[in-house]
Design a protein around this motif. Structure first.
Motif, mmCIF file in Angstrom:
data_model
loop_
_atom_site.group_PDB
_atom_site.id
_atom_site.type_symbol
_atom_site.label_atom_id
_atom_site.label_comp_id
_atom_site.label_asym_id
_atom_site.label_seq_id
_atom_site.Cartn_x
_atom_site.Cartn_y
_atom_site.Cartn_z
ATOM 1 N N ASP A 1 41.817 38.914 43.835
ATOM 2 C CA ASP A 1 42.219 38.386 45.141
ATOM 3 C C ASP A 1 43.096 39.372 45.905
ATOM 4 O O ASP A 1 43.787 38.993 46.861
ATOM 5 C CB ASP A 1 42.968 37.056 44.967
ATOM 6 N N GLN A 2 43.069 40.636 45.511
ATOM 7 C CA GLN A 2 43.861 41.658 46.177
ATOM 8 C C GLN A 2 42.964 42.615 46.952
ATOM 9 O O GLN A 2 41.787 42.795 46.629
ATOM 10 C CB GLN A 2 44.694 42.449 45.154
ATOM 11 N N ILE A 3 43.555 43.238 47.988
ATOM 12 C CA ILE A 3 42.819 44.162 48.848
ATOM 13 C C ILE A 3 43.497 45.521 48.773
ATOM 14 O O ILE A 3 44.721 45.630 48.911
ATOM 15 C CB ILE A 3 42.778 43.663 50.306
ATOM 16 N N GLN B 1 48.009 43.841 52.808
ATOM 17 C CA GLN B 1 47.842 42.429 53.155
ATOM 18 C C GLN B 1 47.417 42.346 54.608
ATOM 19 O O GLN B 1 47.953 43.069 55.460
ATOM 20 C CB GLN B 1 49.140 41.654 52.932
ATOM 21 N N TYR C 1 38.049 45.436 47.084
ATOM 22 C CA TYR C 1 38.552 44.153 46.605
ATOM 23 C C TYR C 1 38.660 44.170 45.084
ATOM 24 O O TYR C 1 37.728 44.587 44.387
ATOM 25 C CB TYR C 1 37.632 43.015 47.045
ATOM 26 N N ASP C 2 39.798 43.733 44.598
ATOM 27 C CA ASP C 2 40.035 43.613 43.165
ATOM 28 C C ASP C 2 40.649 42.242 42.923
ATOM 29 O O ASP C 2 41.823 42.016 43.218
ATOM 30 C CB ASP C 2 40.975 44.722 42.686
ATOM 31 N N LEU D 1 37.754 48.679 52.814
ATOM 32 C CA LEU D 1 38.469 47.804 51.890
ATOM 33 C C LEU D 1 37.814 47.810 50.514
ATOM 34 O O LEU D 1 36.593 47.843 50.385
ATOM 35 C CB LEU D 1 38.504 46.378 52.439
ATOM 36 N N LYS E 1 36.728 47.264 57.981
ATOM 37 C CA LYS E 1 36.512 46.468 56.773
ATOM 38 C C LYS E 1 35.707 47.227 55.719
ATOM 39 O O LYS E 1 35.788 46.907 54.535
ATOM 40 C CB LYS E 1 35.814 45.147 57.127
#
Length: 400
Positions: free
Chosen positions: A337-339, A356, A334-335, A332, A329
């Motif tokens: 609601d996208q990963i 996803q 985050y932008d 990751l 994790k």
């Protein structure tokens, strides 16, 4: 007339002389102007030459400055090219097990837990159990003073035995029609009354013995031998540790993922860091309309050594993948609601990939496609990256 002609000739000579002087002056003036113009032209040509020379010199200086600036810019570009190699840390992705869990917090409670109260006002003569003792249902816990009750039972039993004999005698006489119906009825009622009295006496005697209403463990004792207890006085607490449960409230949208018998994990700080195991015992048959949740009861075996009242974290395991690509994790980005993750390529650049999550746990996610075991993903320094950035490794590459 001769005099007039003479004057006219003098006048004419004077005018002619004046005209010649005027012409001479005009000529001299013309020559002076021409000379001045020639000098002015010479001066102008000199100035043009000076300007031309100055312009040429300026152009040379400008060209030199441009060449110097270009040289400086080329140097700066080289420096920028070197600065674009962003230091990063990467891990190589591996395969392993991943679980999808629903996580909740609650306090444990025992479904079978009772408080034992006195049913008679007596003095305690015998105490049979102590805190921590396991007891069976119906086991004797303590005995109260019971002499009066035993005497009463014996007295009523004696009267009842006499009444039975009298009833048998009256029955024989009634069958022979030697007594009236009233006499026979009195004997019958007397027998029934004594039978009821014996039941009352035995019940009072029973109140002098306090027994366990359920099987379990004595968790607290409130009296001692010799205490005078009153009716409804609190004597013991008994808990069945085989009935310890954790009740959690799951959002209704997650209900389809749960069923009785499903495995659950529990973590209790007071009992150490090891995970305890439980199972989903039952699901409530209704959804709470106020909270939109369903009550789920998780049963915990006694062997897990958990106690009622403990604060625990409950993880309901809804799905398990045994051979999944595991992405840490910490890789990751985050932008909205996208990963995204950054994958390092062989040419020392990175590519930004949209992923996803198929499953995720506390430390990893399983991506849906795209990434494979062995891919190198950035876990440090990704905040300074963009798609195609030049990178350089810092430290030792670690497996994910």
């Amino acid at each position: 007339c001769t005099l007039i002609d003479e004057k006219e000739r003098e006048l004419m000579r004077f005018l002619a002389t004046g005209m010649r002087l005027l012409l001479v002056l005009c000529l001299l003036l013309s020559l002076g102007l021409a000379t001045a113009c020639s000098r002015s032209d010479d001066a102008g040509g000199g100035e043009e030459t000076a300007v031309s020379d100055s312009s040429s010199s300026s152009d040379d200086e400008s060209g030199e400055k441009k060449r110097q600036r270009k040289k400086d810019k080329d140097g700066e570009d080289d420096e920028e090219d070197e600065e674009e190699a962003v230091p990063i840390e990467v891990v190589s992705l591996v395969r392993g097990q991943i679980e999808s869990v629903l996580r909740f917090s609650t306090n444990l409670e025992a479904e079978n837990e009772v408080q034992v109260f006195a049913e008679a006002e007596r003095r305690i003569t015998h105490l049979m159990v102590e805190e921590g003792d396991d007891v069976a249902k119906g086991q004797l816990l303590l005995r109260l003073q019971d002499e009066a009750q035993r005497t009463e039972v014996a007295r009523v039993e004696s009267q009842l035995a006499k009444a039975k004999r009298e009833y048998e005698r009256q029955t024989n006489l009634w069958e022979q029609q030697l007594i009236s119906e009233e006499t026979y009825s009195e004997a019958t009622v007397n027998l029934e009354q004594l039978e009821l009295a014996l039941r009352d006496a035995k019940r009072e005697l029973g109140y002098t013995e306090v027994r366990a209403p359920i099987k379990g463990t004595i968790t607290e004792r409130f009296v001692n031998v010799g205490d005078q207890v009153t009716v409804n006085q609190h004597l013991f607490d008994i808990v069945d540790f085989d009935s310890i449960v954790a009740r959690v409230y799951v959002p209704e949208k997650e209900l389809y993922r749960l069923q009785p018998g499903q495995v659950a994990r529990l973590f209790a700080e007071a009992a150490g860091t090891d995970a305890r195991t439980g199972t989903v015992d039952r699901l409530a048959p209704r959804v709470d309309p106020k909270s939109g949740t369903v009550k789920v009861t998780v049963a915990i075996p006694r062997s897990e050594n958990l106690l009622p009242g403990m604060y625990v974290t409950v993880e309901l395991i809804t799905e398990v993948h045994e051979d999944a690509v595991l992405v840490p994790k910490k890789a990751l980005v985050y932008d909205a609601d996208q990963i995204f993750v950054f994958r390092m390529k062989d040419d020392e650049t990175v590519e930004r990939l949209l992923i996803q999550a198929a499953l995720q746990d506390r430390d990893h996610i399983e991506p849906a496609g795209i990434l494979e075991a062995g891919d190198r993903v950035v876990v440090g320094g990704q905040s300074s990256l963009k798609d195609g950035s030049m990178v350089r490794l810092v430290g030792t590459e670690q497996p994910g």
